[in-house]
Design an enzyme around this catalytic site. Structure first.
Site, PDB file in Angstrom:
ATOM      1  CE1 TYR A  40      47.830  30.462  66.452  1.00  0.00           C
ATOM      2  CE2 TYR A  40      45.431  30.433  66.598  1.00  0.00           C
ATOM      3  CZ  TYR A  40      46.657  30.892  67.062  1.00  0.00           C
ATOM      4  OH  TYR A  40      46.726  31.758  68.126  1.00  0.00           O
ATOM      5  CB  CYS A  47      29.889  35.575  17.019  1.00  0.00           C
ATOM      6  SG  CYS A  47      29.818  34.324  18.321  1.00  0.00           S
ATOM      7  CB  CYS A 105      26.522  32.024  16.313  1.00  0.00           C
ATOM      8  SG  CYS A 105      26.525  33.778  16.769  1.00  0.00           S
ATOM      9  CE  LYS A 117      49.484  37.614  49.200  1.00  0.00           C
ATOM     10  NZ  LYS A 117      48.213  38.331  48.998  1.00  0.00           N
ATOM     11  CB  CYS A 173      25.465  32.838  20.431  1.00  0.00           C
ATOM     12  SG  CYS A 173      27.267  32.743  20.459  1.00  0.00           S
ATOM     13  CG  ASP A 202      46.755  31.203  46.595  1.00  0.00           C
ATOM     14  OD1 ASP A 202      45.864  31.723  47.282  1.00  0.00           O
ATOM     15  OD2 ASP A 202      46.876  31.391  45.373  1.00  0.00           O
ATOM     16  CD  GLU A 232      53.001  29.310  60.734  1.00  0.00           C
ATOM     17  OE1 GLU A 232      51.994  29.228  60.004  1.00  0.00           O
ATOM     18  OE2 GLU A 232      52.936  29.401  61.970  1.00  0.00           O
ATOM     19  CE  LYS A 237      48.440  35.312  52.836  1.00  0.00           C
ATOM     20  NZ  LYS A 237      47.628  34.781  51.721  1.00  0.00           N
ATOM     21  CB  CYS A 270      28.005  37.426  20.032  1.00  0.00           C
ATOM     22  SG  CYS A 270      26.823  36.479  19.041  1.00  0.00           S
TER      23      CYS A 270
END
Length: 691
Positions: free
Chosen positions: A241, A421, A424, A327, A452, A134, A130, A132, A446
């Site tokens: 199943y 940053c 800011c 996998k 910020c 995700d 089957e 798999k 930052c």
């Protein structure tokens, strides 16, 4: 609902509502709409147009509104969801939902195949191959032909009851034809690629953070406390199943074909084989063909087909011996680096992001990849214009894994990490010290945490999260809206929100009241979670719990020195300094005083103080197996409450293993080899007077 623009009209048996009473019409519409849902979402053979479907749905909604006494939780109208808020109830699985052992090589598949043959003592066997998928594992229970419960995998022993949300998934039948036996069917909740890309486009246009992958989006959607959100995400489900006392037969493959006839969506890619070579052929075929599937996959599942043989082979502590997951290797693509931009997280950490020419990878169009930090960029000597190799780690998050130096343009300029940053303008600071685990943080931050915007909103989102204050009626979108409107500037402002502030034009009073009530309930959240909710840099859930239980009050924690903090097991120099810096901030002190005035828990409860002790002080304990008197999480909390330390693996420093049923044989073997004591649940509770 989006039907194809072409369809095959069938002769309708519908009777005008005027020719029958309204009760009969309700029953008839429910039956017809269930059938139309099945034909479109499972069979992909629509027999009615969008307009006609919507007309019938609206008619049914109107009739049900006039006849509340005929309410049916499995009516097709329930698929649109509701804004009613409720906590997810934990439900124990009738049959534990164990995970599968994973392998990444055909040699391991051959070894598994041989172990099955040995376990069956040479008896012939078939294997069901089957895909798999995700997604998010789900268990559906049916009684008398009706869906009665949908539960997530959770920890395998118990999961969240998400029945109301699952009812919005149109490929899952709410009512079965000619099937009254009680049974359970398991599968995967998925977000199709096309819907994943649609949602991320909408989030990008709205300036919201994108979902990393379909699995995260599906999981986050299904866990939403507003089932209307779930309905809008257009989730799908594949079932794989069947369990129960009265299932059709001994063959797993055959049982699923029967389930298909009952109305369930079963993969067309399943195949029953009898030889190892046929398994290899299946793997090779789908390793390429999976890229054409409408949903995410990350491998192949192999199951012994006979249920009798499955029972004979049995289980290890974590997985069945009769099944294994192969996998797929990560897919790789080559594309050009166009630019690098920078994102600011809630802790102020600045993360570089690679913007690339779009490339197809594992079923999605990839345009961005994380670059982790400055050291990562330097390790590849990245230049703008480079051709980079991109992979999806575990088919999920895109990452750059290499550079084709032969294609580097002559005029390409090296990537220079920013010094200010991007949100800011504050000058960035770098933390190069090792964290509590000894790993280098190597990140720029930052320092303007009070001004910020991404940090402010991020801390509020963290504060309201489930493992923190659990203000379940709020979400990132709502936080952003309230921040833009000036309703909140920090976490303390949440407790000043009134219904009239967020009710808008008056049409959202119930929703507004739910939010205010949820904020009010959070005042009872235990102290250790309040510490975690503050969002102190580097202080995670475990560190917060350790600090709360050691210092016992916020005042004691706030006045602790770096040296005193480092005396807490698991708290290193970086975390200790971060805690001191947090409490020395005048802005944070003002926020804490406001939270105290609002009634948040600023110390351990009387019960916790009474129950805590040093009975397990100095002991490092490994927990393994399944327990009957308390859950694993309860035992972990108990160990910490009495001064002990939870550890994940057995070593010579382990004091003992607290072992339940089905303790893993490898752990038992290692404990015996190292001479580490193994004690039972009852022995533990009696010996340390914890019963």
């Amino acid at each position: 609902m989006f039907f194809a623009h072409f369809f095959v009209p069938l002769a309708s048996n519908s009777i005008p509502s005027s020719a029958m009473n309204e009760q009969e019409r309700i029953y008839q519409l429910r039956k017809e709409l269930h059938e139309h849902n099945h034909r479109y979402y499972v069979l992909n053979q629509p027999t009615i147009s969008d307009q006609d479907f919507d007309f019938q749905m609206h008619e049914l909604q109107d009739l049900e509104a006039r006849h509340p006494e005929l309410y049916d939780p499995n009516s097709p109208t329930q698929r649109v969801g509701s804004d009613l808020q409720s906590e997810f109830r934990q439900v124990t699985h009738k049959y534990p939902m164990l995970s599968l052992a994973n392998t990444y090589s055909e040699e391991d598949v051959a070894e598994w195949y041989d172990s099955v043959s040995r376990g069956l003592e040479g008896e012939p066997f078939e294997v069901c191959c089957e895909m798999k998928y995700d997604g998010l594992s789900i268990s559906l229970s049916y009684e008398n032909g009706q869906l009665v419960r949908a539960v997530t995998r959770g920890d395998g022993v118990q999961g969240d009851d998400v029945t109301n949300n699952v009812k919005t998934i149109r490929s899952i039948p709410l009512v079965l034809k000619n099937r009254k036996e009680e049974f359970e069917i398991r599968g995967e909740i998925l977000l199709p690629w096309i819907e994943f890309e649609r949602i991320n486009r909408e989030r990008e246009e709205a300036g919201e953070p994108l979902f990393a992958n379909p699995r995260n989006a599906a999981s986050g959607s299904l866990k939403s406390l507003d089932s209307r959100v779930v309905a809008s995400r257009r989730l799908d489900a594949y079932l794989y199943y069947l369990l129960g006392d009265n299932i059709p037969g001994d063959g797993h493959y055959e049982n699923l074909q029967a389930a298909r006839e009952w109305g369930f969506k079963i993969s067309e890619g399943m195949k029953k084989v009898s030889t190892l070579q046929e398994i290899y052929d299946y793997i090779h075929y789908w390793d390429a063909e999976r890229k054409n599937l409408p949903v995410a996959t990350d491998g192949i599942v192999l199951k012994v087909n006979s249920l009798r043989q499955q029972r004979h082979l049995g289980f290890t502590a974590k997985s069945p011996r009769w099944a294994i997951a192969y996998k797929f290797k990560a897919e790789r693509a080559c594309t050009r680096l166009l630019s690098v931009t920078y994102q600011v997280g809630r802790t102020g950490a600045v993360t570089p992001v690679a913007n690339m020419e779009p490339v197809q990878l594992a079923g999605t169009t990839v345009k961005r990849a994380t670059l982790n930090n400055e050291d990562f960029i330097r390790s590849f000597d990245l230049h703008i214009g480079d051709y980079v190799y991109v992979e999806k780690g575990g088919e999920i998050i895109p990452k750059i894994v290499g550079v084709d130096l032969d294609q580097r343009p002559i005029i390409a300029q090296p990537v220079q990490f920013i010094t200010r940053c991007p949100e800011c303008g504050a000058r960035l600071v770098r933390y190069d010290s090792a964290d509590a685990k000894g790993a280098s943080t190597a990140a720029w931050y930052c320092p303007n945490d009070a001004g910020c915007p991404p940090q402010i909103k991020g801390r509020i989102e963290h504060f309201i999260s489930r493992k923190a204050m659990n203000i379940d009626s709020l979400g990132p979108e709502t936080v952003d809206e309230y921040y833009r409107r000036g309703l909140i500037h920090n976490i303390a402002d949440l407790y000043r929100i009134q219904v009239q502030d967020i009710n808008g034009d008056g049409s959202r009073e119930r929703s507004a009241r739910n939010i205010v009530n949820a904020i009010d309930r959070s005042r009872q959240v235990p102290f250790e979670r309040v510490v975690f909710a503050l969002g102190i840099r580097f202080v995670g859930e475990v560190s917060a719990r350790l600090l709360a239980r050691h210092f016992k009050t916020m005042d004691a924690l706030a006045t602790a020195t770096v040296e005193q903090l480092q005396q807490v097991e698991g708290i290193g120099a970086v975390i200790a300094q971060s805690v001191v810096d947090y409490f020395q901030s005048a802005e944070n002190q003002k926020i804490l005083n406001r939270l105290r005035d609002e009634g948040l828990q600023m110390q351990l409860s009387h019960e916790q103080l009474q129950a805590s002790s040093n009975r397990l002080s100095g002991l490092s304990i490994v927990i393994s197996g399944v327990f009957s008197r308390h859950s694993r999480d309860e035992y972990k909390a108990m160990i910490e409450q009495h001064g002990g330390k939870n550890v994940g693996s057995i070593s010579g420093k382990t004091s003992f293993v607290l072992a339940g049923e089905n303790m893993g044989p490898s752990k038992l073997q290692k404990a015996q080899k190292l001479g580490v004591p193994v004690i039972s649940e009852d022995e533990f509770l009696e010996k340390y007077e914890l019963a």
